[in-house]
Motif scaffolding. Structure first.
Motif, short mmCIF file in Angstrom:
data_model
loop_
_atom_site.label_atom_id
_atom_site.label_comp_id
_atom_site.label_asym_id
_atom_site.label_seq_id
_atom_site.Cartn_x
_atom_site.Cartn_y
_atom_site.Cartn_z
N VAL A 67 6.10 -12.09 -41.47
CA VAL A 67 5.92 -13.49 -41.86
C VAL A 67 7.29 -14.09 -42.16
CG1 VAL A 67 4.75 -15.08 -43.41
CG2 VAL A 67 3.70 -12.87 -42.87
N THR A 68 7.60 -15.21 -41.52
CA THR A 68 8.91 -15.85 -41.70
C THR A 68 8.72 -17.29 -42.16
OG1 THR A 68 9.87 -14.49 -39.96
CG2 THR A 68 11.08 -16.47 -40.58
N PHE A 69 9.49 -17.65 -43.21
CA PHE A 69 9.45 -19.03 -43.74
C PHE A 69 10.80 -19.34 -44.37
CE2 PHE A 69 8.93 -21.69 -47.57
CZ PHE A 69 8.55 -22.89 -46.96
N ALA A 70 11.40 -20.44 -43.96
CA ALA A 70 12.65 -20.95 -44.56
C ALA A 70 13.72 -19.86 -44.67
CB ALA A 70 12.36 -21.55 -45.93
N GLY A 71 13.88 -19.08 -43.58
CA GLY A 71 14.91 -18.05 -43.55
C GLY A 71 14.55 -16.77 -44.26
N GLN A 72 13.34 -16.66 -44.77
CA GLN A 72 12.89 -15.46 -45.47
C GLN A 72 11.83 -14.75 -44.64
OE1 GLN A 72 11.96 -16.76 -49.77
NE2 GLN A 72 12.19 -18.68 -48.62
N THR A 73 11.86 -13.44 -44.63
CA THR A 73 10.87 -12.65 -43.90
C THR A 73 10.24 -11.63 -44.83
OG1 THR A 73 12.06 -12.89 -41.80
CG2 THR A 73 10.46 -11.11 -41.95
N LYS A 74 8.92 -11.58 -44.81
CA LYS A 74 8.16 -10.59 -45.58
C LYS A 74 7.19 -9.89 -44.63
CE LYS A 74 8.38 -13.26 -49.92
NZ LYS A 74 9.04 -12.29 -50.80
N THR A 75 6.78 -8.68 -44.98
CA THR A 75 5.94 -7.87 -44.10
C THR A 75 4.59 -7.60 -44.75
OG1 THR A 75 7.86 -6.80 -43.08
CG2 THR A 75 5.74 -5.69 -42.86
N ILE A 76 3.53 -7.83 -43.96
CA ILE A 76 2.18 -7.45 -44.34
C ILE A 76 1.86 -6.14 -43.62
CG2 ILE A 76 -0.26 -8.04 -44.24
CD1 ILE A 76 0.62 -11.00 -44.17
N THR A 77 1.59 -5.09 -44.34
CA THR A 77 1.27 -3.81 -43.73
C THR A 77 -0.18 -3.81 -43.24
OG1 THR A 77 2.83 -2.69 -45.18
CG2 THR A 77 1.19 -1.32 -44.07
N GLY A 78 -0.39 -3.38 -41.99
CA GLY A 78 -1.74 -3.34 -41.44
C GLY A 78 -2.12 -4.66 -40.80
N ALA A 79 -3.44 -4.86 -40.62
CA ALA A 79 -3.95 -5.95 -39.81
C ALA A 79 -4.19 -7.24 -40.57
CB ALA A 79 -5.25 -5.52 -39.14
N SER A 80 -4.15 -7.24 -41.91
CA SER A 80 -4.41 -8.47 -42.66
C SER A 80 -3.85 -8.35 -44.06
CB SER A 80 -5.90 -8.78 -42.72
OG SER A 80 -6.60 -7.76 -43.43
N GLY A 81 -3.63 -9.50 -44.68
CA GLY A 81 -3.12 -9.49 -46.04
C GLY A 81 -2.37 -10.78 -46.34
N THR A 82 -1.69 -10.79 -47.49
CA THR A 82 -0.96 -11.97 -47.95
C THR A 82 0.47 -11.61 -48.29
OG1 THR A 82 -2.99 -12.95 -48.86
CG2 THR A 82 -0.90 -13.82 -49.66
N ALA A 83 1.40 -12.38 -47.74
CA ALA A 83 2.81 -12.28 -48.12
C ALA A 83 3.03 -13.29 -49.24
CB ALA A 83 3.71 -12.57 -46.93
N GLU A 84 3.39 -12.81 -50.43
CA GLU A 84 3.40 -13.67 -51.61
C GLU A 84 4.81 -14.10 -52.02
OE1 GLU A 84 1.43 -11.28 -54.53
OE2 GLU A 84 -0.58 -11.88 -53.86
N ASP A 85 4.83 -15.22 -52.74
CA ASP A 85 6.01 -15.70 -53.46
C ASP A 85 7.24 -15.96 -52.59
OD1 ASP A 85 4.57 -15.61 -55.82
OD2 ASP A 85 5.16 -13.54 -56.25
N PHE A 86 7.04 -16.65 -51.46
CA PHE A 86 8.19 -17.19 -50.75
C PHE A 86 8.83 -18.28 -51.62
CE2 PHE A 86 6.00 -15.45 -47.04
CZ PHE A 86 7.07 -14.97 -46.27
N ASN A 87 10.14 -18.30 -51.70
CA ASN A 87 10.82 -19.38 -52.41
C ASN A 87 10.82 -20.63 -51.54
OD1 ASN A 87 11.54 -17.84 -54.71
ND2 ASN A 87 13.22 -16.92 -53.58
N VAL A 88 10.32 -21.72 -52.08
CA VAL A 88 10.28 -22.98 -51.34
C VAL A 88 11.59 -23.73 -51.59
CG1 VAL A 88 9.11 -25.21 -51.11
CG2 VAL A 88 7.78 -23.12 -51.45
N PRO A 89 12.29 -24.17 -50.54
CA PRO A 89 13.58 -24.86 -50.73
C PRO A 89 13.42 -26.13 -51.55
CG PRO A 89 13.22 -24.26 -48.42
CD PRO A 89 11.93 -24.03 -49.12
N SER A 90 14.46 -26.48 -52.29
CA SER A 90 14.50 -27.76 -53.00
C SER A 90 14.94 -28.84 -52.02
CB SER A 90 15.47 -27.69 -54.18
OG SER A 90 15.04 -26.74 -55.13
N VAL A 91 14.20 -29.91 -51.95
CA VAL A 91 14.51 -30.99 -51.01
C VAL A 91 14.52 -32.32 -51.75
CG1 VAL A 91 13.60 -29.80 -48.98
CG2 VAL A 91 12.07 -31.19 -50.38
N SER A 92 15.30 -33.28 -51.24
CA SER A 92 15.37 -34.60 -51.87
C SER A 92 14.28 -35.52 -51.36
CB SER A 92 16.74 -35.23 -51.60
OG SER A 92 16.98 -35.34 -50.21
#
Length: 303
Positions: A67-92
């Protein structure tokens, strides 16, 4: 020339055998779907991504989902699940960002899915709901009484952090989504009455009192959710007690006179009586003299 004709059937046979060997063999990649958030959703502070993948190749299984978001990648092991706590960029200002998931099966075949979400510059604006469930609006309270409130989040993914219950400048906090706080009627008048001496005259010792009746006061409950969004509910209560405001003076030789005003909120208070203390000889205490909502205290002489 004819001595090479035997090669033709051999080649043909080899081609047939190769075709038979390849029959039924597939190279199907897996499928993968982002289940949450959905296309066009909002993100603020942190983000969770839920995905599910299915292997299509016979005998294959899903090894993991990237799972990739805003330059961060996290891995879900197996066929389903949730990648938690991506840092959301601060925007103006509100900005679109893409979430991409890639499923990898046990044969190394890959498949992707993506959605676009809006990273918001401010917390989501859907406020929580809150209700003061006790006391009822318009009732009369006296002495100590309790205020009960309950709140419900509206923004998806939000929770209730706390509820602030206020009357005037008196504020009490209920942690979480529901609970009670205790008030006394004397606290309800704290913001409604004030006393101020004339700037040139610094008098300090108590010599007189003014009494006001507590009539109607607004109590407000403000719920705050985990995104910082707020929602409020208010009631008005009547009170049967009284509040006494002290006017403080001192003996100061050389001062020709004294004056002080007591300001009160006419929508919440009314003057019941005014009186001078033992040391108040020579003082004049007058309610509503010239200005509504004001009690005027004045004294002449140097004592």
């Amino acid at each position: 020339m004819y001595k090479y004709l035997w090669i033709v059937p051999v080649i043909a046979l080899a081609m047939v055998m190769a075709g038979c060997h390849g029959e039924g063999v597939t190279t199907e990649p897996p499928t993968v779907t982002i289940q949450s958030p959905t296309q066009g959703g909002q993100a603020y502070d942190t983000l969770d991504v839920t995905a599910q993948a299915v292997a299509q190749e016979p005998g294959a299984t899903i090894d993991h989902i990237e799972v990739t978001f805003a330059g961060q990648t996290k891995t879900i092991t197996g066929a389903s699940g949730t990648a938690e706590d991506f840092n959301v960029p601060s925007v103006s200002q509100d900005t679109p960002y893409t979430i991409t998931v890639t499923a990898v099966d046990s044969n190394g075949r890959r498949a992707t899915d993506s959605v676009q979400v809006t990273v918001t510059a401010e917390p989501p604006t859907a406020p929580p709901t809150v209700e003061i469930t006790r006391p009822d609006d318009g009732v009369t309270v006296s002495g100590d009484f309790e205020v009960e409130a309950t709140a419900t989040p509206v923004e998806p993914g939000a929770t209730i952090d706390h509820i602030d219950v206020t009357s005037g400048t008196t504020k009490k906090t209920i942690p979480g989504a529901s609970g009670t706080v205790s008030f006394n009627v004397s606290e309800l008048s704290a913001a409604s009455v004030s006393a101020a001496a004339a700037p040139a005259q610094a008098w300090t010792v108590s010599v007189a009192n003014a009494t006001v009746a507590l009539t109607a006061h607004t109590i407000t409950a403000t719920a705050v959710d985990s995104f910082g969004a707020t929602g409020s509910d208010s009631i008005t209560v009547k009170t049967s007690g009284t509040a006494t405001v002290s006017v403080n003076l001192s003996n100061t030789t050389g001062v020709a006179g004294f004056s002080m005003t007591i300001n009160y909120d006419q929508t919440a208070l009314e003057v019941v009586s005014v009186s001078g203390g033992e040391a108040a000889t020579g003082l004049t205490i007058v309610p509503n003299m010239q200005t509504a909502g004001v009690i005027r205290v004045a004294g002449a002489g140097t004592q």
